[in-house]
Design a protein around this motif. Structure first.
Motif, mmCIF file in Angstrom:
data_model
loop_
_atom_site.group_PDB
_atom_site.id
_atom_site.type_symbol
_atom_site.label_atom_id
_atom_site.label_comp_id
_atom_site.label_asym_id
_atom_site.label_seq_id
_atom_site.Cartn_x
_atom_site.Cartn_y
_atom_site.Cartn_z
ATOM 1 N N UNK A 172 0.820 -1.225 0.000
ATOM 2 C CA UNK A 172 0.000 0.000 0.000
ATOM 3 C C UNK A 172 0.851 1.271 0.000
ATOM 4 N N UNK A 173 2.120 1.132 0.408
ATOM 5 C CA UNK A 173 2.994 2.309 0.474
ATOM 6 C C UNK A 173 4.050 2.329 -0.623
ATOM 7 N N UNK A 174 3.869 1.515 -1.649
ATOM 8 C CA UNK A 174 4.859 1.415 -2.726
ATOM 9 C C UNK A 174 5.152 2.783 -3.338
ATOM 10 N N UNK A 175 6.438 3.126 -3.368
ATOM 11 C CA UNK A 175 6.857 4.381 -3.974
ATOM 12 C C UNK A 175 6.602 5.610 -3.140
ATOM 13 N N UNK A 176 6.166 5.419 -1.893
ATOM 14 C CA UNK A 176 5.766 6.575 -1.089
ATOM 15 C C UNK A 176 6.383 6.582 0.306
ATOM 16 N N UNK A 177 7.524 5.908 0.465
ATOM 17 C CA UNK A 177 8.165 5.887 1.773
ATOM 18 C C UNK A 177 9.596 6.418 1.680
ATOM 19 N N UNK A 178 10.127 6.776 2.837
ATOM 20 C CA UNK A 178 11.515 7.212 2.905
ATOM 21 C C UNK A 178 12.140 6.686 4.196
ATOM 22 N N UNK A 179 13.421 6.427 4.123
ATOM 23 C CA UNK A 179 14.205 5.968 5.270
ATOM 24 C C UNK A 179 15.654 6.342 5.022
ATOM 25 N N UNK A 180 16.499 6.127 6.002
ATOM 26 C CA UNK A 180 17.937 6.344 5.810
ATOM 27 C C UNK A 180 18.622 5.011 5.565
ATOM 28 N N UNK A 181 19.662 5.023 4.760
ATOM 29 C CA UNK A 181 20.496 3.832 4.633
ATOM 30 C C UNK A 181 21.579 3.921 5.699
ATOM 31 N N UNK A 182 21.150 3.770 6.944
ATOM 32 C CA UNK A 182 22.024 3.847 8.110
ATOM 33 C C UNK A 182 21.700 2.708 9.063
ATOM 34 N N UNK A 183 22.544 2.515 10.050
ATOM 35 C CA UNK A 183 22.390 1.387 10.965
ATOM 36 C C UNK A 183 21.044 1.362 11.698
ATOM 37 N N UNK A 184 20.413 2.508 12.072
ATOM 38 C CA UNK A 184 19.120 2.410 12.743
ATOM 39 C C UNK A 184 18.066 1.677 11.918
ATOM 40 N N UNK A 185 18.131 1.799 10.603
ATOM 41 C CA UNK A 185 17.145 1.129 9.755
ATOM 42 C C UNK A 185 17.323 -0.378 9.796
ATOM 43 N N UNK A 186 18.553 -0.849 9.749
ATOM 44 C CA UNK A 186 18.813 -2.285 9.876
ATOM 45 C C UNK A 186 18.319 -2.807 11.224
ATOM 46 N N UNK A 187 18.614 -2.072 12.277
ATOM 47 C CA UNK A 187 18.221 -2.486 13.619
ATOM 48 C C UNK A 187 16.706 -2.486 13.769
#
Length: 354
Positions: free
Chosen positions: A156-171
């Motif tokens: 439902x969120x395809x193409x509409x999200x953002x995140x960082x490519x940083x360690x918090x995202x992996x965790x």
């Protein structure tokens, strides 16, 4: 000649004693920008007689400065809790805290316990919680039903999200998958395997990502415009957006928001412990903590300070962090050597994946 020499020596000793006495009335503080409002310093000096000399810094610089002097030059420092145990074990730059000099009832109990645990080295505590914040989800509730990090990858969120490519995202993804990455910090092989799995999830999730963010301006603009429905970001950013659009909310994820804490720690060769403990107890008084929190833009570990803050922010905090969500925060523990190298290699692969 002998009398003149004796007089000179006596005068030197008097001057030295006077200098030491003056130094004892000064707190040399190594801290973050925004943590020492002018009115707070003025009130502290008026109440205690201690003057405050402020040097602003960050985690890396704090470690570097204290390492270079073997813990001298400052009476109190404010490193993040996950940056105490490692440097202390390796460089011995802090001294253990005398907890009998701390007014423990001024602290939020769960935060005090967690920080003491995460900053304990050799059975001794080296850090106390002060300013804190979290990473979680900012959701446009009109267009997204996201409640956990895994929803960043929902169709439902395809193409509409953002995140960082940083360690918090992996965790974060690991916790959302039912794993506890912090529990594997001591097992490099198991941690590497878990991060590899999370890297695969993030690679598969790339189709959902509108952009990976580094600076806040692009991220905030994307949410304001409706270009993004969901993003992994920090709490105060979400609350800022909520003021303009009530549909946008900061959500503490079901698997737990990721919490960071900036602490109070006393350098190994600090000369004015009395001023340091006075500053800690003064800052944790709810009415003082509320002023510091407003200046810093985050919350504090002071029990009751949230009741004295801006009414709008107070309401936003209560909505985002009911008691269960507050207890479910995953506080960053000390980072062992090699962990960030493992994460970096995984993130590089995600970035390079097509």
């Amino acid at each position: 000649m002998k009398n003149k020499l004796s007089t000179l020596v006596l005068a030197t000793l008097v001057l030295a004693a006077g200098g030491a006495q003056a130094q004892d009335k000064t707190l040399r503080l190594l801290t973050w920008g925004g943590y020492v409002p002018k009115d707070v310093v003025e009130q502290f000096t008026k109440e205690t007689g201690f003057k405050v000399e402020v040097t602003t810094s960050n985690n890396e610089e704090m470690i570097s400065k204290l390492r270079a002097t073997a813990g001298a030059g400052f009476d109190l420092a404010q490193p993040s809790q996950d940056r105490i145990a490692g440097p202390q074990t390796e460089f011995r730059i802090y001294k253990p805290l005398d907890l009998s000099k701390i007014k423990a009832d001024l602290f939020i109990p769960s935060m005090l316990d967690a920080t003491k645990k995460n900053t304990t080295v050799g059975g001794k505590v080296y850090g106390l919680p002060h300013i804190w914040g979290t990473d979680g989800l900012v959701v446009n509730t009109k267009t997204s039903k996201a409640t956990d990090y895994a929803d960043l990858c929902a169709a439902e969120n395809a193409g509409k999200v953002s995140m960082r490519l940083k360690r918090p995202t992996l965790i974060a993804m690991a916790f959302a998958s039912g794993k506890d990455p912090f529990a594997l910090y001591g097992d490099a092989k198991a941690y590497s395997a878990l991060m590899d799995d999370m890297g695969k999830k993030l690679t598969e999730c790339k189709k959902n990502v509108k952009f990976y963010w580094d600076g806040k301006d692009q991220l905030l603009a994307g949410i304001r415009s409706g270009e993004l429905t969901t993003a992994m970001m920090w709490d105060t950013g979400g609350w800022e957006l909520n003021k303009a659009n009530p549909d946008v909310k900061f959500v503490a994820p079901k698997s737990g928001a990721l919490g960071w804490v900036d602490t109070f720690a006393i350098p190994a060769k600090g000369k004015n412990d009395a001023a340091a403990y006075a500053w800690i107890n003064f800052n944790m008084r709810p009415e003082i903590a509320a002023k510091v929190a407003s200046s810093a833009g985050n919350f504090t570990a002071s029990k009751g300070a949230d009741q004295m803050m801006d009414p709008v922010l107070k309401k936003q905090f209560a909505e985002s962090f009911p008691e269960a969500a507050l207890k479910n925060i995953k506080w960053y523990p000390a980072v062992p050597a090699g962990i960030e190298d493992i994460e970096g290699r995984v993130l590089d692969r995600v970035k390079a994946a097509q």
